[in-house]
Write a protein that holds these residues in place. Structure first.
Motif, mmCIF file in Angstrom:
data_model
loop_
_atom_site.group_PDB
_atom_site.id
_atom_site.type_symbol
_atom_site.label_atom_id
_atom_site.label_comp_id
_atom_site.label_asym_id
_atom_site.label_seq_id
_atom_site.Cartn_x
_atom_site.Cartn_y
_atom_site.Cartn_z
ATOM 1 N N SER A 199 2.981 6.764 -13.297
ATOM 2 C CA SER A 199 3.782 5.441 -13.122
ATOM 3 C C SER A 199 5.025 5.587 -11.882
ATOM 4 O O SER A 199 5.341 6.746 -11.616
ATOM 5 C CB SER A 199 4.530 4.795 -14.405
ATOM 6 O OG SER A 199 5.539 5.830 -14.608
ATOM 7 N N GLN A 204 -2.710 -3.237 -17.723
ATOM 8 C CA GLN A 204 -3.038 -1.987 -18.628
ATOM 9 C C GLN A 204 -3.864 -2.407 -19.973
ATOM 10 O O GLN A 204 -4.474 -1.542 -20.266
ATOM 11 C CB GLN A 204 -1.661 -1.452 -19.207
ATOM 12 C CG GLN A 204 -0.434 -1.500 -18.035
ATOM 13 C CD GLN A 204 -0.665 -0.114 -17.252
ATOM 14 O OE1 GLN A 204 -1.043 0.849 -17.726
ATOM 15 N NE2 GLN A 204 -0.159 -0.447 -15.789
ATOM 16 N N THR A 245 -5.046 3.449 -14.645
ATOM 17 C CA THR A 245 -3.969 2.433 -14.306
ATOM 18 C C THR A 245 -2.527 3.294 -14.067
ATOM 19 O O THR A 245 -2.505 4.524 -14.377
ATOM 20 C CB THR A 245 -3.539 1.240 -15.136
ATOM 21 O OG1 THR A 245 -3.040 1.802 -16.501
ATOM 22 C CG2 THR A 245 -4.749 0.471 -15.349
ATOM 23 N N TYR A 259 1.051 2.971 -22.890
ATOM 24 C CA TYR A 259 -0.489 3.042 -22.544
ATOM 25 C C TYR A 259 -0.905 4.393 -22.063
ATOM 26 O O TYR A 259 -1.944 4.416 -21.499
ATOM 27 C CB TYR A 259 -0.773 1.898 -21.324
ATOM 28 C CG TYR A 259 -0.687 0.428 -22.090
ATOM 29 C CD1 TYR A 259 -1.607 0.007 -22.744
ATOM 30 C CD2 TYR A 259 0.517 -0.114 -21.837
ATOM 31 C CE1 TYR A 259 -1.622 -1.348 -23.264
ATOM 32 C CE2 TYR A 259 0.543 -1.606 -22.336
ATOM 33 C CZ TYR A 259 -0.490 -1.891 -23.222
ATOM 34 O OH TYR A 259 -0.205 -3.101 -23.667
ATOM 35 N N ARG A 282 -3.016 4.482 -18.740
ATOM 36 C CA ARG A 282 -2.020 4.782 -17.681
ATOM 37 C C ARG A 282 -1.836 6.319 -17.583
ATOM 38 O O ARG A 282 -1.606 6.944 -18.342
ATOM 39 C CB ARG A 282 -0.641 4.134 -18.285
ATOM 40 C CG ARG A 282 0.761 4.574 -17.224
ATOM 41 C CD ARG A 282 1.694 5.079 -18.298
ATOM 42 N NE ARG A 282 2.957 5.779 -17.605
ATOM 43 C CZ ARG A 282 2.814 7.088 -17.606
ATOM 44 N NH1 ARG A 282 1.601 7.777 -18.065
ATOM 45 N NH2 ARG A 282 3.887 7.764 -17.105
ATOM 46 N N THR A 307 2.731 -5.849 -18.399
ATOM 47 C CA THR A 307 1.518 -4.627 -18.812
ATOM 48 C C THR A 307 0.315 -5.020 -19.341
ATOM 49 O O THR A 307 -0.775 -4.523 -19.594
ATOM 50 C CB THR A 307 2.144 -3.967 -20.115
ATOM 51 O OG1 THR A 307 2.249 -4.820 -21.096
ATOM 52 C CG2 THR A 307 3.417 -3.224 -19.798
#
Lengths: 360, 308
Positions: free
Chosen positions: A253, A224, A235, A245, A250, A221
């Motif tokens: 995902s 991130q 991200t 995050y 983030r 991570t």
């Protein structure tokens, strides 16, 4: 009791020897996992491990699970697998691309042990391969990246130049370009799956180059954290949700969902129905999950991304649909044509518009 | 080199180099005292988790760094007792220390993965940080970056210009002679080992608190071994350790930046460049005067017992 068990085991072994390699049901199976990173890396390995634990929970005491973490991709991997096979494992999952040749070598020495190699392409009678169509998730990421970027520069932290990684870059790029023709990709090859400091440096380098969206194909991570420090950078969680995050940096995902596969394959060994396979499932089959698209993404963009996800899941849309050209300008897919699995499995070229070379 | 901002590059170079610099400087002092401690990686990672745990627990990165230095120094004392008092083999004990440090840190760190580090603001030196160009490069870093450079100066002065440094070097060159002169060889070496441990711990904590910043198992990823190599290639001299660490960190960052900027050099060459360039430069530097100065401390790695 122990003696009786010993006799039973001996009898079973004798029977197995007598009947050759005829498949038979087992009462209990020992399943081994070989991991490339630590089980709490927050990404790839952690997700494999959690799926393994879920498998144990589901199958209860019919299964005994052993694992070894931080196994380097190299000769030492063979040693770790051999040790596991000698210790009586019936089924061994080797969970990194770089374990491919080691898995094949060790499997040849232990014909009665089943092996499952993640993300590879070499099979044998007792070696199956399984992977997820991560590129389907990359299409959704690319779409979001193209929509969210303001600088039109997107950074991509790649690990090794293998087909799986190259597919991801191509898929993300195609879909980012589709919604934003000005978008450019900067790819950094980190040559590691897991090195938080290097991943952080790579993310920082990309951010300093003006990238405001960072995609990663490495396991930690750290990117991130680097993006969070920089502020206005988006991200995506890789392999695991990395929800700690969210909502920024983030914004979504790709989640690997291995547990159903692990349960099914272990049950197959228990039932004696295991056969070498070549499983490659995507969003539709549930092997690739798209993590919650966070509140940092405008509602209409989120809805479009979810529609894209659903159309891929339903099989209505293939992320590699023509017209597409290769980086050198030659034709790859004609209008409406979709890529076949063989080409995808061995993908070693960038699509048109990407800059830079793939290290060979 | 279109697109690379040299100011930002130099700034991130200093950040990337600091962990290796700290660890290498500490190890250099240990080796100058005649002890080869291969446990740098273990002490770094233990420092990383100590610093992170205390930093998160107290909310103060400074206390985290302090804890990292103390924790790693304590860990190094394990090596110290084994090699200096129980006279065990230094290479084996050092390797064991690395393995032990990696294991212990992942045990301690189990509940710390996925937790965010306490915010550690960069330390802008007033006035100086506003200077164009030089300001962002030199004067807007975390205090630990400056401390690491001050430590290089400090170690250099100590070794070169003080009596204490002379004694330390005497112990490393000939422990029998130093012992005959009445110096406490074992005590001096233990002190050096603790200093090396503390610096390795600071280096590790810099990774987990500033550079990454988060805790992940195995996060030092070989930085300790790089530090060990730099000590050798820098022929045990503080300024060369500084050059070596900055070269390695610098080229590592530079190659990532070159990739990001789409520079047309095959990536394989870029990826190996930090190792090649660092070794090349340091070897060339030490080859200039091949005499005694380029040599290792004469009693490096030898066990000492007062009776011998």
């Amino acid at each position: 009791m122990q003696r009786r068990q010993f006799l039973a085991t001996t009898a079973a072994t004798a029977l197995a020897a007598a009947t050759g390699s005829v498949a038979q049901a087992a009462d209990k199976v020992k399943v081994g996992f070989i991991y490339v990173g630590p089980v709490n890396d927050g990404g790839w390995t952690q997700h494999h491990h959690e799926a393994a634990l879920e498998m144990v929970e589901t199958l209860g005491d019919k299964v005994e699970m052993v694992y070894q973490e931080n196994v380097p991709e190299g000769p030492d991997a063979e040693r770790a697998m051999t040790q596991m096979a000698l210790d009586g494992a019936n089924l061994i999952f080797t969970t990194s691309f770089g374990f491919m040749d080691a898995t094949i070598n060790v499997a040849a020495k232990f014909p009665d042990v089943k092996f499952e190699h993640a993300t590879g392409y070499k099979t044998a009678p007792n070696v199956g391969v399984y992977s997820a169509r991560f590129y389907e998730g990359r299409a959704v990421q690319g779409f979001l990246a193209g929509k969210m970027t303001k600088s039109n520069k997107i950074g991509y932290i790649a690990s090794f130049p293998i087909p799986e990684v190259i597919r991801g870059i191509n898929s993300a790029f195609i879909h980012a370009r589709k919604v934003n023709p000005d978008v450019e990709f900067s790819v950094i090859w980190a040559f590691t799956w897991f090195d938080p400091a290097k991943e952080a440096d790579a993310a920082t380098a990309l951010i300093e180059q003006g990238c405001d969206v960072i995609l990663q194909h490495t396991d930690s991570t750290a990117p991130q954290a680097a993006a969070q420090k920089a502020g206005n950078v988006y991200t995506f969680g890789q392999a695991a949700d990395m929800a700690e995050y969210a909502p920024m940096p983030r914004i979504s995902s790709i989640i690997d969902v291995w547990a159903p596969y692990y349960i099914a394959r272990t049950e197959a060994v228990l039932n004696g129905t295991w056969e070498s396979d070549n499983t490659w499932d995507g969003i539709g089959a549930g092997m690739v999950g798209i993590g919650e698209i966070s509140s940092a993404v405008p509602a209409d963009v989120k809805a479009e991304a979810e529609a894209l996800r659903d159309s891929i899941a339903a099989g209505e849309y293939h992320p590699f649909t023509g017209p597409l050209k290769k980086q050198d300008g030659s034709d790859w897919l004609a209008e409406g044509e979709t890529a076949d699995d063989g080409t995808l499995a061995g993908m070693n070229f960038f699509v048109e518009g990407l800059t830079g070379d793939i290290p060979s | 080199m279109g697109g690379i901002d040299p100011i930002l590059l130099l700034a991130s170079l200093m950040v990337a180099s600091t962990p290796i610099l700290l660890a290498a400087l500490g190890e250099m002092v240990v080796e100058r005292a005649g002890v080869l401690n291969l446990g740098v990686e273990g002490m770094m990672i233990f420092g990383a988790i100590c610093g992170f745990a205390v930093g998160v627990g107290t909310g103060s990165p400074s206390l985290g760094f302090l804890a990292a230095a103390l924790g790693a120094a304590a860990l190094s004392m394990l090596f110290g007792v084994l090699t200096q008092i129980l006279l065990s083999n230094q290479v084996a004990s050092g390797l064991a220390l690395t393995l032990f440090g990696l294991g212990l840190s992942s045990l301690v760190g189990q509940s710390y993965s996925g937790i965010k580090a306490p915010p550690s603001l960069d330390f802008d030196i007033p006035l100086l940080s506003d200077i164009p160009v030089l300001g962002p490069i030199l004067f807007q870093h975390h205090p630990m970056v400056y401390l690491s450079i001050l430590l290089v100066i400090g170690v250099w002065v100590l070794l070169r210009h003080t009596r204490a440094g002379l004694i330390l070097r005497a112990v490393g060159e000939s422990h029998d002679a130093a012992h005959a002169l009445g110096y406490k060889v074992v005590a001096i070496r233990l002190a050096a080992i603790a200093f090396g441990g503390a610096l390795a711990g600071l280096g590790g904590a810099f990774i987990s608190l500033v550079r990454v910043p988060q805790w992940t198992e195995g996060m030092t990823a070989g930085a300790g071994w790089i530090a060990l190599a730099i000590v050798v290639f820098a022929s045990w001299r503080p300024w060369r350790v500084l050059i070596g660490a900055y070269l390695f960190g610098g080229v590592s960052v530079l190659q990532l930046n070159l990739q990001a900027a789409g520079f047309k050099v095959p990536v394989q060459y870029l990826a190996m460049s930090p190792y090649l360039i660092t070794i090349l430069v340091l070897v060339l530097m030490s080859a200039r005067r091949r005499s005694a100065t380029a040599q290792a401390p004469a009693d490096l790695g030898k066990t000492f017992h007062a009776s011998s």
